[in-house]
Design a protein around this motif. Structure first.
Motif, short mmCIF file in Angstrom:
data_model
loop_
_atom_site.label_atom_id
_atom_site.label_comp_id
_atom_site.label_asym_id
_atom_site.label_seq_id
_atom_site.Cartn_x
_atom_site.Cartn_y
_atom_site.Cartn_z
N THR A 203 0.85 -1.19 0.00
CA THR A 203 0.00 0.00 0.00
C THR A 203 0.88 1.24 0.00
N GLN A 204 0.30 2.36 -0.36
CA GLN A 204 1.01 3.64 -0.32
C GLN A 204 0.00 4.75 -0.13
N GLY A 205 0.49 5.92 0.29
CA GLY A 205 -0.43 7.02 0.51
C GLY A 205 0.28 8.23 1.07
N ASN A 206 -0.50 9.17 1.59
CA ASN A 206 0.09 10.37 2.19
C ASN A 206 -0.62 10.66 3.51
N TYR A 207 0.02 11.48 4.32
CA TYR A 207 -0.50 11.76 5.66
C TYR A 207 -0.07 13.16 6.07
N LYS A 208 -1.03 13.93 6.60
CA LYS A 208 -0.74 15.28 7.10
C LYS A 208 -0.91 15.33 8.61
N LYS A 209 -0.05 16.09 9.27
CA LYS A 209 -0.17 16.24 10.72
C LYS A 209 0.44 17.58 11.13
N PHE A 210 -0.27 18.28 12.02
CA PHE A 210 0.26 19.52 12.57
C PHE A 210 0.73 19.26 14.00
N PHE A 211 1.96 19.66 14.30
CA PHE A 211 2.51 19.52 15.64
C PHE A 211 2.47 20.87 16.33
N ASP A 212 1.87 20.88 17.51
CA ASP A 212 1.75 22.11 18.29
C ASP A 212 2.53 21.95 19.59
N ASP A 213 3.56 22.76 19.76
CA ASP A 213 4.38 22.76 20.98
C ASP A 213 5.00 21.40 21.28
N GLU A 214 5.71 20.84 20.31
CA GLU A 214 6.52 19.63 20.57
C GLU A 214 7.62 20.04 21.55
N LEU A 215 7.68 19.34 22.67
CA LEU A 215 8.49 19.79 23.80
C LEU A 215 9.87 19.12 23.81
N VAL A 216 10.92 19.94 24.07
CA VAL A 216 12.29 19.43 24.17
C VAL A 216 12.96 20.05 25.39
N LEU A 217 13.44 19.22 26.30
CA LEU A 217 14.18 19.71 27.45
C LEU A 217 15.50 20.31 26.98
N ALA A 218 15.77 21.55 27.35
CA ALA A 218 16.96 22.25 26.87
C ALA A 218 18.08 22.25 27.91
N SER A 219 18.09 21.22 28.76
CA SER A 219 19.13 21.10 29.79
C SER A 219 19.76 19.71 29.71
N THR A 220 21.06 19.65 29.94
CA THR A 220 21.77 18.37 29.97
C THR A 220 22.09 17.96 31.40
N LYS A 221 21.61 18.72 32.37
CA LYS A 221 21.99 18.48 33.77
C LYS A 221 21.07 17.51 34.49
N HIS A 222 19.95 17.16 33.89
CA HIS A 222 18.94 16.38 34.59
C HIS A 222 18.61 15.10 33.82
N THR A 223 18.17 14.07 34.54
CA THR A 223 17.83 12.80 33.93
C THR A 223 16.64 12.98 33.00
N SER A 224 16.86 12.76 31.71
CA SER A 224 15.81 13.05 30.73
C SER A 224 14.60 12.14 30.92
N SER A 225 14.83 10.87 31.29
CA SER A 225 13.70 9.95 31.47
C SER A 225 12.83 10.39 32.65
N MET A 226 13.46 10.88 33.73
CA MET A 226 12.69 11.34 34.87
C MET A 226 11.87 12.58 34.50
N MET A 227 12.50 13.51 33.77
CA MET A 227 11.80 14.73 33.37
C MET A 227 10.69 14.42 32.37
N LYS A 228 10.90 13.40 31.53
CA LYS A 228 9.87 13.01 30.56
C LYS A 228 8.62 12.55 31.29
N GLY A 229 8.82 11.96 32.48
CA GLY A 229 7.69 11.48 33.26
C GLY A 229 6.81 12.58 33.78
N LEU A 230 7.27 13.84 33.73
CA LEU A 230 6.46 14.97 34.20
C LEU A 230 5.50 15.49 33.13
N GLU A 231 5.74 15.11 31.90
CA GLU A 231 4.92 15.62 30.80
C GLU A 231 3.54 14.96 30.79
N PRO A 232 2.53 15.63 30.25
CA PRO A 232 2.63 16.87 29.49
C PRO A 232 2.50 18.12 30.38
#
Length: 364
Positions: A203-232
């Protein structure tokens, strides 16, 4: 005296070092009221917002952003002098606000790096440290594998309120894909055993999606997995940056630059698109299985924001080991580590094995 050659001499800002008109104490931001509040006499004062000032962080065009390199200053600490009392203090190099340990003055450290992007908005604290402590007790009480003694004896150390830097990204995406979908068929073999065969179709096709406020932690000082658990986070519920919102709290500058932040966001978007397309293929063809063989995505209308998000940090001790946890300062969601009861884990595994064995003999 020669200090200016060796030290970062900072001026305390009037907005974050606001003196209480009743008792002279230094006022902090109060999560409960959203105002500046004196911790000594409880006097409150609204944070002034001028009519011409923006209400929220603006969406900025990513492709025209000037500063895309990482801004990790490469030093562990810096020394500052409190202009209120003259005391010298050592702070983390990425810290942008702090409280003087000697006089309680709220300090906002001047940024000497001219190419550093300033925060566009703040999601203010809405959960107090007292509420965070209450939520912690409920959270640890529900941890099944946590030892009972740890649940009853765990006491959170003093909570530390910190604003962590985050990038958010918006993007309109258009994807073209090629894949396969599978239809399962059940049949009996020559010996009467039930088997499953999957027939695959292209099969083949196309897909559209709008992303609103895709979040990225801008710090390297903290455990990313732990901080991910706080989202959204409800990033839409932000206010345009004003120093008053971080009065009495620590605020960290970003160490993950805008360019690397976008790379992380783009990779996350691509993973989500792939998952969505696989679901779409199954739904479109009423299939049991699907897989994407290739996908090409275009990203348009790219915008970003630099936000400071509220987090309570704390820890507790059990059997001489420290367990850290964090609380979402906006909605109270908790993420962190807890001790594990080995006997409970063994009993659970044994119970699962017993159920499998019983089912095997009952239904064979």
């Amino acid at each position: 005296m020669g200090y200016e050659d060796d030290l970062n001499i900072v001026k305390t800002k009037e907005e974050t070092d606001k003196k209480c008109p009743q008792c002279g104490g230094v006022m902090d931001f109060d999560p409960a009221s959203g105002n500046l509040k004196c911790p000594y006499c409880d006097y409150e004062e609204k944070i002034p917002i001028k009519e011409e000032e923006p209400k929220k962080a603006a969406e900025l065009d990513l492709r025209s952003a000037e500063f895309t390199a990482n801004k990790d200053w490469g030093v562990e600490t810096k020394t500052v002098i409190c202009k209120a009392c003259g005391a010298e203090s050592i702070y983390d190099a990425l810290q942008t606000s702090a409280v003087c340990p000697f006089c309680g003055s709220n300090q906002v450290m001047d940024q000497n790096d001219k190419d550093t992007i300033a925060p566009g908005g703040v999601v203010p604290f809405q959960i107090s440290d007292e509420k965070a402590s209450e939520l912690f007790r409920t959270w640890i009480g529900k941890k099944f594998y946590c030892p009972k003694l740890a649940k009853t004896s765990a006491r959170a150390d003093k909570f530390k309120g910190i604003y962590l830097p985050y990038w958010t990204f918006d993007a309109q995406t258009y994807s073209e894909y090629q894949g396969e979908y599978g239809i399962d068929h059940t049949y009996e073999d020559s010996e009467g055993n039930e088997k499953t065969r999957t027939d695959w179709y292209r099969t083949q096709g196309n897909y559209k999606k709008f992303f609103d406020d895709e979040l990225v932690l801008a710090s390297t000082k903290h455990t990313s997995s732990m901080m991910k658990g706080l989202e959204p986070f409800d990033t839409e519920n932000n206010v345009a940056y004003k120093p008053e919102y971080i009065a009495g709290f620590v605020a960290e500058r970003y160490s993950v630059g805008l360019e690397d932040g976008w790379k992380s966001a783009k990779a996350s978007m691509e993973r989500k698109i792939k998952s969505d397309v696989e679901s779409k293929i199954r739904k479109d063809h009423h299939a049991d299985r699907s897989q994407v063989k290739s996908i090409r995505t275009e990203f348009d209308e790219l915008t970003y924001k630099y936000l400071l998000l509220p987090i309570w940090m704390s820890s507790f001790k059990y059997k001489d080991k420290v367990y850290q946890f964090v609380v979402n300062g906006q909605n109270g969601k908790i993420s962190g580590d807890t001790p594990v009861s080995v006997p409970k884990v063994i009993l659970t595994i044994a119970a699962v094995i017993a159920i499998i064995v019983i089912c095997f003999y009952l239904f064979r």
